[in-house]
Design a protein around this motif. Structure first.
Motif, PDB file in Angstrom:
ATOM      1  N   VAL A   8       0.839  -1.204   0.000  1.00 53.32           N
ATOM      2  CA  VAL A   8       0.000   0.000   0.000  1.00 53.32           C
ATOM      3  C   VAL A   8       0.874   1.253   0.000  1.00 53.32           C
ATOM      4  CG1 VAL A   8      -1.587   1.376   1.408  1.00 53.32           C
ATOM      5  CG2 VAL A   8      -2.040  -1.056   1.027  1.00 53.32           C
ATOM      6  N   GLU A   9       1.893   1.293   0.867  1.00 56.21           N
ATOM      7  CA  GLU A   9       2.763   2.460   0.939  1.00 56.21           C
ATOM      8  C   GLU A   9       3.528   2.671  -0.362  1.00 56.21           C
ATOM      9  OE1 GLU A   9       2.802   4.730   3.375  1.00 56.21           O
ATOM     10  OE2 GLU A   9       1.107   3.544   4.104  1.00 56.21           O
ATOM     11  N   VAL A  10       4.020   1.569  -0.956  1.00 53.74           N
ATOM     12  CA  VAL A  10       4.744   1.667  -2.222  1.00 53.74           C
ATOM     13  C   VAL A  10       3.826   2.174  -3.325  1.00 53.74           C
ATOM     14  CG1 VAL A  10       5.819   0.285  -4.038  1.00 53.74           C
ATOM     15  CG2 VAL A  10       6.470  -0.080  -1.668  1.00 53.74           C
ATOM     16  N   THR A  11       2.604   1.677  -3.351  1.00 53.78           N
ATOM     17  CA  THR A  11       1.654   2.099  -4.379  1.00 53.78           C
ATOM     18  C   THR A  11       1.359   3.590  -4.257  1.00 53.78           C
ATOM     19  OG1 THR A  11       0.669  -0.113  -4.371  1.00 53.78           O
ATOM     20  CG2 THR A  11      -0.617   1.655  -5.368  1.00 53.78           C
ATOM     21  N   ARG A  12       1.205   4.074  -3.030  1.00 57.16           N
ATOM     22  CA  ARG A  12       0.970   5.511  -2.834  1.00 57.16           C
ATOM     23  C   ARG A  12       2.174   6.323  -3.294  1.00 57.16           C
ATOM     24  NH1 ARG A  12      -1.751   4.719   3.099  1.00 57.16           N
ATOM     25  NH2 ARG A  12      -3.947   4.747   2.443  1.00 57.16           N
ATOM     26  N   LYS A  13       3.379   5.850  -2.979  1.00 58.15           N
ATOM     27  CA  LYS A  13       4.579   6.615  -3.326  1.00 58.15           C
ATOM     28  C   LYS A  13       4.751   6.720  -4.833  1.00 58.15           C
ATOM     29  CE  LYS A  13       9.648   6.397  -3.239  1.00 58.15           C
ATOM     30  NZ  LYS A  13       9.888   7.835  -3.058  1.00 58.15           N
ATOM     31  N   LEU A  62      10.879  -4.993  -0.188  1.00 57.28           N
ATOM     32  CA  LEU A  62      10.470  -5.171  -1.574  1.00 57.28           C
ATOM     33  C   LEU A  62      11.562  -4.646  -2.491  1.00 57.28           C
ATOM     34  CD1 LEU A  62       6.745  -3.924  -1.440  1.00 57.28           C
ATOM     35  CD2 LEU A  62       7.628  -6.236  -1.036  1.00 57.28           C
ATOM     36  N   ASP A  63      11.869  -5.406  -3.504  1.00 56.02           N
ATOM     37  CA  ASP A  63      12.799  -4.951  -4.536  1.00 56.02           C
ATOM     38  C   ASP A  63      12.001  -4.791  -5.824  1.00 56.02           C
ATOM     39  OD1 ASP A  63      14.928  -4.301  -6.090  1.00 56.02           O
ATOM     40  OD2 ASP A  63      15.783  -6.306  -6.192  1.00 56.02           O
ATOM     41  N   LEU A  64      11.687  -3.548  -6.155  1.00 57.14           N
ATOM     42  CA  LEU A  64      10.927  -3.263  -7.365  1.00 57.14           C
ATOM     43  C   LEU A  64      11.873  -3.223  -8.553  1.00 57.14           C
ATOM     44  CD1 LEU A  64       9.058  -2.354  -5.031  1.00 57.14           C
ATOM     45  CD2 LEU A  64       8.291  -0.480  -6.472  1.00 57.14           C
ATOM     46  N   LYS A  65      11.486  -3.888  -9.639  1.00 57.26           N
ATOM     47  CA  LYS A  65      12.335  -3.939 -10.824  1.00 57.26           C
ATOM     48  C   LYS A  65      11.594  -3.371 -12.031  1.00 57.26           C
ATOM     49  CE  LYS A  65      14.974  -8.010  -9.403  1.00 57.26           C
ATOM     50  NZ  LYS A  65      15.457  -9.358  -9.794  1.00 57.26           N
ATOM     51  N   ARG A  66      12.305  -2.558 -12.783  1.00 56.53           N
ATOM     52  CA  ARG A  66      11.750  -1.934 -13.980  1.00 56.53           C
ATOM     53  C   ARG A  66      12.574  -2.354 -15.189  1.00 56.53           C
ATOM     54  NH1 ARG A  66      11.024   4.394 -13.595  1.00 56.53           N
ATOM     55  NH2 ARG A  66       9.149   3.769 -12.451  1.00 56.53           N
ATOM     56  N   TYR A  67      11.933  -2.955 -16.167  1.00 61.39           N
ATOM     57  CA  TYR A  67      12.610  -3.447 -17.358  1.00 61.39           C
ATOM     58  C   TYR A  67      13.222  -2.279 -18.141  1.00 61.39           C
ATOM     59  CZ  TYR A  67      13.154  -5.669 -21.970  1.00 61.39           C
ATOM     60  OH  TYR A  67      13.655  -6.149 -23.155  1.00 61.39           O
ATOM     61  N   THR A  83      14.556  -0.274  -3.959  1.00 60.67           N
ATOM     62  CA  THR A  83      14.345  -1.101  -2.773  1.00 60.67           C
ATOM     63  C   THR A  83      13.563  -0.315  -1.740  1.00 60.67           C
ATOM     64  OG1 THR A  83      16.415  -2.273  -3.178  1.00 60.67           O
ATOM     65  CG2 THR A  83      15.462  -2.468  -0.977  1.00 60.67           C
ATOM     66  N   VAL A  84      12.533  -0.938  -1.180  1.00 62.52           N
ATOM     67  CA  VAL A  84      11.689  -0.263  -0.197  1.00 62.52           C
ATOM     68  C   VAL A  84      11.499  -1.168   1.010  1.00 62.52           C
ATOM     69  CG1 VAL A  84      10.477   1.092  -1.942  1.00 62.52           C
ATOM     70  CG2 VAL A  84       9.569  -1.118  -1.265  1.00 62.52           C
ATOM     71  N   SER A  85      11.416  -0.543   2.172  1.00 62.00           N
ATOM     72  CA  SER A  85      11.180  -1.259   3.420  1.00 62.00           C
ATOM     73  C   SER A  85      10.521  -0.311   4.395  1.00 62.00           C
ATOM     74  CB  SER A  85      12.496  -1.786   4.001  1.00 62.00           C
ATOM     75  OG  SER A  85      13.322  -0.701   4.402  1.00 62.00           O
ATOM     76  N   GLY A 105      12.959   3.647  -1.498  1.00 69.01           N
ATOM     77  CA  GLY A 105      13.903   3.966  -2.553  1.00 69.01           C
ATOM     78  C   GLY A 105      13.193   4.539  -3.771  1.00 69.01           C
ATOM     79  N   ALA A 106      13.973   4.885  -4.768  1.00 71.15           N
ATOM     80  CA  ALA A 106      13.414   5.429  -6.011  1.00 71.15           C
ATOM     81  C   ALA A 106      14.225   4.901  -7.174  1.00 71.15           C
ATOM     82  CB  ALA A 106      13.445   6.955  -5.996  1.00 71.15           C
ATOM     83  N   PHE A 107      13.605   4.814  -8.332  1.00 67.69           N
ATOM     84  CA  PHE A 107      14.309   4.389  -9.530  1.00 67.69           C
ATOM     85  C   PHE A 107      15.258   5.491  -9.986  1.00 67.69           C
ATOM     86  CE2 PHE A 107      10.550   1.617  -9.841  1.00 67.69           C
ATOM     87  CZ  PHE A 107      11.187   0.404 -10.030  1.00 67.69           C
ATOM     88  N   GLU A 108      16.455   5.107 -10.358  1.00 70.62           N
ATOM     89  CA  GLU A 108      17.457   6.071 -10.803  1.00 70.62           C
ATOM     90  C   GLU A 108      17.109   6.573 -12.203  1.00 70.62           C
ATOM     91  OE1 GLU A 108      22.266   6.165 -11.768  1.00 70.62           O
ATOM     92  OE2 GLU A 108      21.424   4.590 -10.501  1.00 70.62           O
ATOM     93  N   GLU A 109      17.127   7.864 -12.368  1.00 67.92           N
ATOM     94  CA  GLU A 109      16.821   8.447 -13.660  1.00 67.92           C
ATOM     95  C   GLU A 109      18.065   8.424 -14.559  1.00 67.92           C
ATOM     96  OE1 GLU A 109      13.825   9.267 -14.603  1.00 67.92           O
ATOM     97  OE2 GLU A 109      12.992   8.807 -12.625  1.00 67.92           O
ATOM     98  N   GLY A 110      17.847   8.272 -15.860  1.00 67.02           N
ATOM     99  CA  GLY A 110      18.937   8.315 -16.824  1.00 67.02           C
ATOM    100  C   GLY A 110      19.853   7.115 -16.804  1.00 67.02           C
ATOM    101  N   LEU A 111      19.388   6.012 -16.255  1.00 70.02           N
ATOM    102  CA  LEU A 111      20.229   4.820 -16.110  1.00 70.02           C
ATOM    103  C   LEU A 111      20.656   4.268 -17.462  1.00 70.02           C
ATOM    104  CD1 LEU A 111      21.176   3.328 -13.559  1.00 70.02           C
ATOM    105  CD2 LEU A 111      19.338   1.685 -13.928  1.00 70.02           C
ATOM    106  N   GLU A 112      19.726   4.206 -18.394  1.00 75.61           N
ATOM    107  CA  GLU A 112      20.052   3.650 -19.718  1.00 75.61           C
ATOM    108  C   GLU A 112      21.095   4.498 -20.444  1.00 75.61           C
ATOM    109  OE1 GLU A 112      16.349   2.085 -21.826  1.00 75.61           O
ATOM    110  OE2 GLU A 112      15.481   3.219 -20.152  1.00 75.61           O
TER     111      GLU A 112
END
Length: 351
Positions: free
Chosen positions: A76-81, A129-134, A317-319, A324-331
Protein backbone atom coordinates in the motif's frame (compact mmCIF):
# COMPACT_ATOMS: atom_id res chain seq x y z
CA UNK A 1 35.02 -4.27 -27.97
CA UNK A 2 31.88 -6.29 -27.45
CA UNK A 3 30.67 -9.75 -28.33
CA UNK A 4 27.13 -11.01 -28.64
CA UNK A 5 26.37 -13.59 -25.99
CA UNK A 6 24.23 -15.73 -28.27
CA UNK A 7 26.72 -15.91 -31.13
CA UNK A 8 29.76 -17.47 -29.43
CA UNK A 9 30.48 -21.01 -28.36
CA UNK A 10 33.48 -23.28 -27.95
CA UNK A 11 34.81 -24.80 -31.13
CA UNK A 12 37.34 -27.47 -31.92
CA UNK A 13 37.65 -31.12 -32.76
CA UNK A 14 38.05 -32.35 -29.21
CA UNK A 15 34.84 -34.38 -29.38
CA UNK A 16 32.82 -32.33 -26.92
CA UNK A 17 29.70 -30.90 -28.48
CA UNK A 18 29.23 -27.29 -27.46
CA UNK A 19 26.09 -25.59 -28.70
CA UNK A 20 25.34 -21.89 -28.59
CA UNK A 21 22.75 -21.21 -25.93
CA UNK A 22 19.64 -19.27 -26.71
CA UNK A 23 18.76 -16.67 -24.12
CA UNK A 24 15.29 -16.34 -22.68
CA UNK A 25 14.38 -12.70 -23.15
CA UNK A 26 11.20 -11.75 -21.33
CA UNK A 27 10.46 -8.62 -23.32
CA UNK A 28 8.18 -6.01 -21.85
CA UNK A 29 4.97 -7.15 -20.18
CA UNK A 30 1.80 -6.82 -22.23
CA UNK A 31 -0.12 -3.56 -22.05
CA UNK A 32 -2.98 -3.56 -19.59
CA UNK A 33 -5.94 -1.20 -19.54
CA UNK A 34 -5.33 1.32 -16.77
CA UNK A 35 -9.01 1.61 -16.12
CA UNK A 36 -9.11 -2.06 -15.13
CA UNK A 37 -7.60 -1.89 -11.65
CA UNK A 38 -10.20 -4.09 -10.06
CA UNK A 39 -9.63 -7.42 -8.40
CA UNK A 40 -9.55 -10.54 -10.55
CA UNK A 41 -10.81 -13.37 -8.37
CA UNK A 42 -9.93 -16.99 -8.99
CA UNK A 43 -11.89 -19.47 -6.89
CA UNK A 44 -11.71 -17.03 -3.99
CA UNK A 45 -7.91 -17.36 -3.83
CA UNK A 46 -5.04 -15.15 -4.87
CA UNK A 47 -4.54 -15.60 -8.63
CA UNK A 48 -1.28 -17.08 -9.90
CA UNK A 49 1.29 -14.53 -8.76
CA UNK A 50 4.06 -16.41 -10.52
CA UNK A 51 3.49 -14.09 -13.49
CA UNK A 52 3.94 -10.36 -14.04
CA UNK A 53 4.62 -8.41 -11.98
CA UNK A 54 5.32 -10.50 -8.86
CA UNK A 55 7.41 -13.20 -10.46
CA UNK A 56 9.74 -14.43 -7.75
CA UNK A 57 7.42 -15.35 -4.92
CA UNK A 58 4.38 -17.52 -4.40
CA UNK A 59 2.86 -15.19 -1.82
CA UNK A 60 -0.16 -17.38 -1.08
CA UNK A 61 2.13 -20.13 0.26
CA UNK A 62 5.08 -18.15 1.70
CA UNK A 63 3.25 -15.50 3.71
CA UNK A 64 0.40 -15.64 6.18
CA UNK A 65 -0.66 -13.95 9.39
CA UNK A 66 1.61 -11.07 10.45
CA UNK A 67 3.87 -11.59 7.41
CA UNK A 68 0.98 -11.17 5.01
CA UNK A 69 -0.26 -8.07 6.87
CA UNK A 70 3.24 -6.56 6.77
CA UNK A 71 3.50 -7.29 3.06
CA UNK A 72 0.11 -5.74 2.37
CA UNK A 73 1.11 -2.63 4.33
CA UNK A 74 4.32 -2.27 2.35
CA UNK A 75 2.49 -2.72 -0.94
CA UNK A 76 0.00 0.00 0.00
CA UNK A 77 2.76 2.46 0.94
CA UNK A 78 4.74 1.67 -2.22
CA UNK A 79 1.65 2.10 -4.38
CA UNK A 80 0.97 5.51 -2.83
CA UNK A 81 4.58 6.62 -3.33
CA UNK A 82 4.88 5.58 -6.96
CA UNK A 83 1.31 6.04 -8.24
CA UNK A 84 -0.36 8.65 -6.01
CA UNK A 85 -3.39 8.51 -3.75
CA UNK A 86 -5.49 5.33 -3.58
CA UNK A 87 -8.11 6.81 -1.22
CA UNK A 88 -10.78 6.26 -3.87
CA UNK A 89 -10.42 2.48 -3.70
CA UNK A 90 -13.44 0.65 -2.30
CA UNK A 91 -13.54 -2.86 -0.82
CA UNK A 92 -16.20 -5.23 0.45
CA UNK A 93 -16.15 -7.84 3.17
CA UNK A 94 -15.16 -10.60 0.74
CA UNK A 95 -11.88 -8.89 -0.19
CA UNK A 96 -8.74 -10.37 1.39
CA UNK A 97 -5.20 -9.13 1.99
CA UNK A 98 -4.14 -11.15 -1.04
CA UNK A 99 -6.68 -9.23 -3.10
CA UNK A 100 -5.27 -5.93 -1.84
CA UNK A 101 -1.70 -7.03 -2.66
CA UNK A 102 -2.66 -8.03 -6.19
CA UNK A 103 -4.57 -4.81 -6.74
CA UNK A 104 -1.51 -2.80 -5.68
CA UNK A 105 0.74 -4.89 -7.92
CA UNK A 106 -1.50 -4.31 -10.93
CA UNK A 107 -1.52 -0.55 -10.34
CA UNK A 108 2.27 -0.45 -9.90
CA UNK A 109 2.65 -2.25 -13.19
CA UNK A 110 0.26 0.00 -15.05
CA UNK A 111 1.16 3.39 -13.61
CA UNK A 112 4.77 3.05 -12.39
CA UNK A 113 6.23 0.62 -14.97
CA UNK A 114 7.08 -1.88 -12.24
CA UNK A 115 7.57 -5.19 -14.02
CA UNK A 116 8.79 -7.44 -11.21
CA UNK A 117 8.65 -7.37 -7.43
CA UNK A 118 10.95 -9.48 -5.27
CA UNK A 119 9.91 -10.00 -1.66
CA UNK A 120 12.62 -10.86 0.85
CA UNK A 121 13.56 -10.47 4.51
CA UNK A 122 16.42 -8.33 5.77
CA UNK A 123 18.84 -9.35 8.54
CA UNK A 124 16.29 -8.20 11.15
CA UNK A 125 13.59 -10.43 9.70
CA UNK A 126 11.60 -7.51 8.32
CA UNK A 127 10.12 -7.71 4.83
CA UNK A 128 11.64 -5.68 2.00
CA UNK A 129 10.47 -5.17 -1.57
CA UNK A 130 12.80 -4.95 -4.54
CA UNK A 131 10.93 -3.26 -7.37
CA UNK A 132 12.33 -3.94 -10.82
CA UNK A 133 11.75 -1.93 -13.98
CA UNK A 134 12.61 -3.45 -17.36
CA UNK A 135 15.16 -1.31 -19.23
CA UNK A 136 16.05 -3.46 -22.20
CA UNK A 137 17.57 -6.57 -23.69
CA UNK A 138 21.35 -6.59 -23.12
CA UNK A 139 22.83 -9.49 -25.07
CA UNK A 140 26.41 -8.25 -25.40
CA UNK A 141 29.55 -8.84 -23.38
CA UNK A 142 31.98 -5.90 -23.30
CA UNK A 143 35.69 -6.75 -23.14
CA UNK A 144 38.73 -4.54 -22.59
CA UNK A 145 41.69 -6.19 -24.32
CA UNK A 146 45.06 -6.27 -22.58
CA UNK A 147 47.09 -8.17 -25.17
CA UNK A 148 47.78 -5.19 -27.49
CA UNK A 149 48.37 -2.99 -24.44
CA UNK A 150 51.18 -5.19 -23.15
CA UNK A 151 52.58 -5.22 -26.67
CA UNK A 152 53.21 -1.45 -26.52
CA UNK A 153 54.87 -1.41 -23.08
CA UNK A 154 58.36 -0.84 -24.50
CA UNK A 155 57.18 1.69 -27.08
CA UNK A 156 55.62 4.09 -24.62
CA UNK A 157 56.07 3.14 -20.97
CA UNK A 158 54.39 6.26 -19.60
CA UNK A 159 51.21 5.73 -21.62
CA UNK A 160 51.28 2.04 -20.72
CA UNK A 161 51.38 2.90 -17.00
CA UNK A 162 48.56 5.41 -17.42
CA UNK A 163 46.33 3.02 -19.34
CA UNK A 164 46.93 0.06 -17.05
CA UNK A 165 46.32 2.20 -13.95
CA UNK A 166 43.05 3.35 -15.47
CA UNK A 167 41.92 -0.12 -16.58
CA UNK A 168 42.88 -1.83 -13.35
CA UNK A 169 40.87 0.75 -11.43
CA UNK A 170 37.64 -0.11 -13.28
CA UNK A 171 34.99 -2.12 -11.38
CA UNK A 172 35.18 -5.11 -13.76
CA UNK A 173 36.49 -8.64 -13.29
CA UNK A 174 39.69 -9.44 -15.13
CA UNK A 175 41.27 -12.47 -16.71
CA UNK A 176 43.64 -12.55 -13.71
CA UNK A 177 40.92 -12.73 -11.03
CA UNK A 178 41.64 -16.41 -10.42
CA UNK A 179 40.03 -16.24 -6.98
CA UNK A 180 36.72 -15.42 -8.68
CA UNK A 181 34.78 -18.69 -9.01
CA UNK A 182 33.65 -18.27 -12.62
CA UNK A 183 37.08 -17.31 -13.90
CA UNK A 184 38.81 -19.98 -11.83
CA UNK A 185 36.44 -22.56 -13.30
CA UNK A 186 37.32 -21.45 -16.84
CA UNK A 187 41.05 -21.74 -16.21
CA UNK A 188 40.55 -25.22 -14.77
CA UNK A 189 38.58 -26.16 -17.86
CA UNK A 190 41.12 -24.72 -20.32
CA UNK A 191 44.10 -26.37 -18.65
CA UNK A 192 42.31 -29.73 -18.56
CA UNK A 193 41.42 -29.30 -22.23
CA UNK A 194 45.06 -28.63 -23.06
CA UNK A 195 46.05 -31.85 -21.36
CA UNK A 196 43.38 -33.71 -23.31
CA UNK A 197 44.67 -32.21 -26.57
CA UNK A 198 48.19 -33.44 -25.81
CA UNK A 199 46.92 -36.95 -25.24
CA UNK A 200 44.68 -36.86 -28.32
CA UNK A 201 47.32 -35.13 -30.48
CA UNK A 202 44.82 -32.40 -31.31
CA UNK A 203 47.43 -29.77 -32.09
CA UNK A 204 45.22 -27.13 -33.72
CA UNK A 205 42.80 -26.76 -30.83
CA UNK A 206 45.60 -27.15 -28.30
CA UNK A 207 47.50 -24.28 -29.89
CA UNK A 208 44.50 -21.99 -29.58
CA UNK A 209 44.13 -22.90 -25.93
CA UNK A 210 47.84 -22.32 -25.39
CA UNK A 211 47.54 -18.67 -26.38
CA UNK A 212 45.31 -17.77 -23.40
CA UNK A 213 47.13 -20.07 -20.97
CA UNK A 214 50.49 -18.59 -21.95
CA UNK A 215 49.08 -15.07 -21.51
CA UNK A 216 47.98 -15.93 -17.98
CA UNK A 217 51.31 -17.48 -16.97
CA UNK A 218 53.26 -14.59 -18.48
CA UNK A 219 51.29 -11.63 -17.18
CA UNK A 220 49.29 -12.69 -14.13
CA UNK A 221 51.95 -11.74 -11.59
CA UNK A 222 52.90 -8.58 -13.50
CA UNK A 223 49.28 -7.46 -13.60
CA UNK A 224 48.60 -8.25 -9.93
CA UNK A 225 51.84 -6.63 -8.74
CA UNK A 226 51.29 -3.49 -10.80
CA UNK A 227 50.65 -0.55 -8.50
CA UNK A 228 47.79 1.67 -9.64
CA UNK A 229 48.93 5.28 -9.80
CA UNK A 230 47.14 8.59 -10.19
CA UNK A 231 46.60 8.22 -13.90
CA UNK A 232 44.86 11.58 -14.34
CA UNK A 233 47.71 13.76 -13.06
CA UNK A 234 50.21 11.80 -15.13
CA UNK A 235 47.96 12.03 -18.18
CA UNK A 236 47.57 15.81 -17.85
CA UNK A 237 51.35 16.24 -17.97
CA UNK A 238 51.67 13.79 -20.88
CA UNK A 239 52.33 15.42 -24.27
CA UNK A 240 51.65 12.82 -26.96
CA UNK A 241 52.92 13.21 -30.51
CA UNK A 242 51.19 10.44 -32.37
CA UNK A 243 47.56 11.00 -33.33
CA UNK A 244 46.37 7.76 -31.71
CA UNK A 245 48.05 8.71 -28.43
CA UNK A 246 46.39 12.13 -28.54
CA UNK A 247 42.99 10.48 -29.00
CA UNK A 248 43.66 8.14 -26.09
CA UNK A 249 44.48 11.10 -23.89
CA UNK A 250 41.27 12.90 -24.91
CA UNK A 251 39.22 9.76 -24.35
CA UNK A 252 40.59 9.07 -20.89
CA UNK A 253 40.15 12.67 -19.77
CA UNK A 254 36.56 12.59 -21.01
CA UNK A 255 35.93 9.36 -19.05
CA UNK A 256 35.80 11.27 -15.77
CA UNK A 257 32.22 12.23 -16.44
CA UNK A 258 31.24 8.57 -16.92
CA UNK A 259 29.71 6.46 -14.17
CA UNK A 260 31.36 3.04 -14.50
CA UNK A 261 29.60 1.82 -11.37
CA UNK A 262 26.32 1.93 -13.28
CA UNK A 263 26.88 -1.68 -14.38
CA UNK A 264 26.67 -2.72 -10.72
CA UNK A 265 23.27 -1.07 -10.28
CA UNK A 266 21.55 -3.02 -13.04
CA UNK A 267 20.53 -6.64 -12.72
CA UNK A 268 19.25 -9.45 -14.85
CA UNK A 269 15.88 -10.96 -14.14
CA UNK A 270 17.12 -14.12 -12.44
CA UNK A 271 20.50 -12.90 -11.24
CA UNK A 272 19.82 -13.89 -7.64
CA UNK A 273 18.94 -17.48 -8.46
CA UNK A 274 21.60 -18.07 -11.10
CA UNK A 275 24.39 -16.23 -9.19
CA UNK A 276 25.34 -14.53 -12.47
CA UNK A 277 24.40 -10.90 -12.88
CA UNK A 278 24.64 -8.09 -15.39
CA UNK A 279 28.06 -6.79 -14.32
CA UNK A 280 29.55 -10.15 -15.33
CA UNK A 281 29.05 -9.09 -18.96
CA UNK A 282 31.91 -6.58 -18.53
CA UNK A 283 35.34 -8.19 -18.53
CA UNK A 284 39.03 -7.31 -18.77
CA UNK A 285 40.53 -10.05 -20.91
CA UNK A 286 43.51 -10.92 -23.10
CA UNK A 287 41.79 -10.73 -26.47
CA UNK A 288 38.16 -10.63 -27.51
CA UNK A 289 38.71 -13.63 -29.80
CA UNK A 290 40.74 -15.73 -27.35
CA UNK A 291 39.71 -19.11 -26.02
CA UNK A 292 39.36 -17.62 -22.57
CA UNK A 293 36.83 -15.07 -23.85
CA UNK A 294 35.01 -17.73 -25.86
CA UNK A 295 34.80 -19.92 -22.76
CA UNK A 296 33.54 -17.03 -20.66
CA UNK A 297 30.80 -16.24 -23.16
CA UNK A 298 29.96 -19.92 -23.42
CA UNK A 299 29.54 -20.06 -19.64
CA UNK A 300 27.13 -17.10 -19.75
CA UNK A 301 25.23 -18.83 -22.55
CA UNK A 302 24.90 -21.97 -20.46
CA UNK A 303 23.46 -19.92 -17.61
CA UNK A 304 21.17 -18.06 -19.99
CA UNK A 305 19.74 -21.34 -21.21
CA UNK A 306 18.27 -21.88 -17.75
CA UNK A 307 17.85 -18.30 -16.54
CA UNK A 308 17.11 -15.03 -18.26
CA UNK A 309 20.45 -13.21 -18.36
CA UNK A 310 19.52 -10.91 -21.22
CA UNK A 311 16.63 -8.85 -19.90
CA UNK A 312 17.93 -6.13 -17.60
CA UNK A 313 16.28 -4.14 -14.85
CA UNK A 314 16.63 -1.01 -12.74
CA UNK A 315 15.91 -1.28 -9.01
CA UNK A 316 14.14 0.52 -6.21
CA UNK A 317 14.34 -1.10 -2.77
CA UNK A 318 11.69 -0.26 -0.20
CA UNK A 319 11.18 -1.26 3.42
CA UNK A 320 9.70 0.09 6.63
CA UNK A 321 12.96 2.02 7.09
CA UNK A 322 12.78 3.92 3.82
CA UNK A 323 11.44 4.18 0.31
CA UNK A 324 13.90 3.97 -2.55
CA UNK A 325 13.41 5.43 -6.01
CA UNK A 326 14.31 4.39 -9.53
CA UNK A 327 17.46 6.07 -10.80
CA UNK A 328 16.82 8.45 -13.66
CA UNK A 329 18.94 8.31 -16.82
CA UNK A 330 20.23 4.82 -16.11
CA UNK A 331 20.05 3.65 -19.72
CA UNK A 332 21.93 6.71 -20.99
CA UNK A 333 24.69 6.24 -18.40
CA UNK A 334 25.07 2.60 -19.39
CA UNK A 335 25.19 3.39 -23.09
CA UNK A 336 27.95 5.94 -22.48
CA UNK A 337 30.04 3.30 -20.70
CA UNK A 338 29.46 0.76 -23.48
CA UNK A 339 30.42 3.25 -26.18
CA UNK A 340 33.53 4.24 -24.23
CA UNK A 341 34.74 0.63 -24.01
CA UNK A 342 34.27 0.13 -27.74
CA UNK A 343 36.21 3.31 -28.55
CA UNK A 344 38.96 2.49 -26.05
CA UNK A 345 39.49 -0.93 -27.64
CA UNK A 346 39.60 0.54 -31.12
CA UNK A 347 42.39 2.91 -30.06
CA UNK A 348 44.29 0.25 -28.12
CA UNK A 349 44.27 -1.93 -31.21
CA UNK A 350 45.98 0.91 -33.11
CA UNK A 351 48.85 1.44 -30.69
Amino acid sequence: MYNTIKDHHLTGTHGVSQRPVQGVPTGQPPYRDKADEGIVKKNGLLPDVNVWPIAMNDISEKYSGDGLRQLAGLMVEVTRKFTGSINSWRFDERDSLQDLILRCANRLRDRARVDLIDVCRNCDGELELDLKRYIGNKGNIYCINLKPLYGMKRKNRKLFDILLSFIKGLPFDSIFDTCEDRIDWIWTFLIEEMEYCREAHNEDYGERLKGSVDFLSRYERKYNDFQVRDWKSRLESYRPKREVYKKLKELLLASERLDFQVVQRISVRDGYESMVDFYHTFLITDDDESEFTRSYINMLNDCSNEYDLLSTYAHATVSNDGMGAFEEGLEEKLKEVENFICELNELIERI
